[in-house]
Design an enzyme around this catalytic site. Structure first.
Site, short mmCIF file in Angstrom:
data_model
loop_
_atom_site.label_atom_id
_atom_site.label_comp_id
_atom_site.label_asym_id
_atom_site.label_seq_id
_atom_site.Cartn_x
_atom_site.Cartn_y
_atom_site.Cartn_z
N GLY A 145 0.83 -1.19 0.00
CA GLY A 145 0.00 0.00 0.00
C GLY A 145 0.87 1.24 0.00
O GLY A 145 1.95 1.26 -0.61
N CYS A 146 0.44 2.27 0.68
CA CYS A 146 1.17 3.55 0.74
C CYS A 146 2.63 3.35 1.09
O CYS A 146 2.96 2.87 2.17
CB CYS A 146 0.50 4.45 1.78
SG CYS A 146 1.46 5.91 2.21
N PHE A 147 3.53 3.72 0.18
CA PHE A 147 4.95 3.47 0.47
C PHE A 147 5.50 4.36 1.57
O PHE A 147 6.50 4.02 2.20
CB PHE A 147 5.83 3.51 -0.78
CG PHE A 147 5.65 4.65 -1.76
CD1 PHE A 147 5.17 5.89 -1.39
CD2 PHE A 147 6.00 4.46 -3.09
CE1 PHE A 147 5.04 6.92 -2.30
CE2 PHE A 147 5.88 5.49 -4.02
CZ PHE A 147 5.39 6.73 -3.62
N TRP A 148 4.84 5.47 1.86
CA TRP A 148 5.25 6.27 3.02
C TRP A 148 5.18 5.42 4.29
O TRP A 148 6.08 5.43 5.13
CB TRP A 148 4.34 7.47 3.20
CG TRP A 148 4.22 8.42 2.07
CD1 TRP A 148 5.07 8.60 1.02
CD2 TRP A 148 3.17 9.38 1.89
NE1 TRP A 148 4.61 9.59 0.20
CE2 TRP A 148 3.45 10.08 0.70
CE3 TRP A 148 2.03 9.69 2.61
CZ2 TRP A 148 2.62 11.10 0.22
CZ3 TRP A 148 1.19 10.71 2.14
CH2 TRP A 148 1.49 11.39 0.96
N CYS A 149 4.06 4.70 4.43
CA CYS A 149 3.83 3.90 5.63
C CYS A 149 4.75 2.69 5.69
O CYS A 149 5.20 2.30 6.77
CB CYS A 149 2.37 3.45 5.68
SG CYS A 149 1.17 4.80 5.76
#
Length: 205
Positions: free
Chosen positions: A36-40
């Site tokens: 999912g969100c690569f930031w996370c």
């Protein structure tokens, strides 16, 4: 605002200088995960002892060196991923898989939490037979444990393309904006619903 996540629309962007991540040396190894969100995903793996660097980017598609806008628009086949450079003497691939699984919803198809679309599907990109065997074994264990189908894909690694600089270390450079997104997306709540005390995968570290 560039990132297409509605929960961020009114939060002001904090301008912070990029954070250096250091360089992995020739004794390091790497692994690529889409969660999912690569930031996370960056944040999750940066907490793991033995991880040297994390880099947000894209893998699995047919477009060479895509932009973020191309990927989220769809049609490139790429997934938001994180390349994890690690010291194999401090942490092994099995431990990274343990952390990966406990930071994703393994039942979600073409989405993770509030982010929908093929670029947000969960994937383990394996490099070689040993990694694939281990990844498949852990997926089978989860299917048996939860008694349901696991949607997370396991694919052969082919190429990794780094995302634009403003995505790197996003959770550090823009903490207010990032934390609002993460909270509104319900990521932690869903992980706790699935994994309980195992959520995050860092128990004992």
């Amino acid at each position: 605002m560039i990132r297409s996540r509605n929960v961020l629309a009114w939060v002001p962007l904090l301008l912070v200088l990029p954070v250096g991540k250091g360089l992995a040396d020739e004794t390091s190894a790497s692994a690529v995960f889409g969660g999912g969100c690569f930031w996370c995903v960056e944040e999750a793996f940066d907490k793991v002892e033995g991880v040297l660097t994390t880099t947000s980017g894209f893998s699995g598609g047919h477009v060479e060196d895509p932009s973020y806008e191309q990927v989220v628009k769809g049609g490139t086949g790429h997934v938001e991923v994180v390349r994890v450079e690690y010291d194999p003497e401090a942490v092994d691939y099995a431990e990274l898989l343990h952390v990966f699984w406990r930071n994703v919803d393994p039942f979600a198809v073409d989405r993770q939490f509030c982010d929908e679309g093929e670029s947000y599907r969960s994937v383990i990109y394996t490099d070689g037979a040993a990694e694939r065997e281990l990844a498949e074994a852990t997926r089978n264990e989860l299917a048996e444990r939860f008694d349901r189908e696991i949607a997370t894909e396991i694919s052969d690694f082919e190429a990794f393309y780094p995302a634009e600089e403003y995505h790197q270390d996003y959770y550090r450079k823009n903490p207010v904006r990032y934390n609002f997104y993460k909270s509104a997306c319900g990521r932690e709540e869903r992980l706790e619903e699935i994994w309980g005390d195992e959520a995050g995968g860092l128990a004992g570290q």
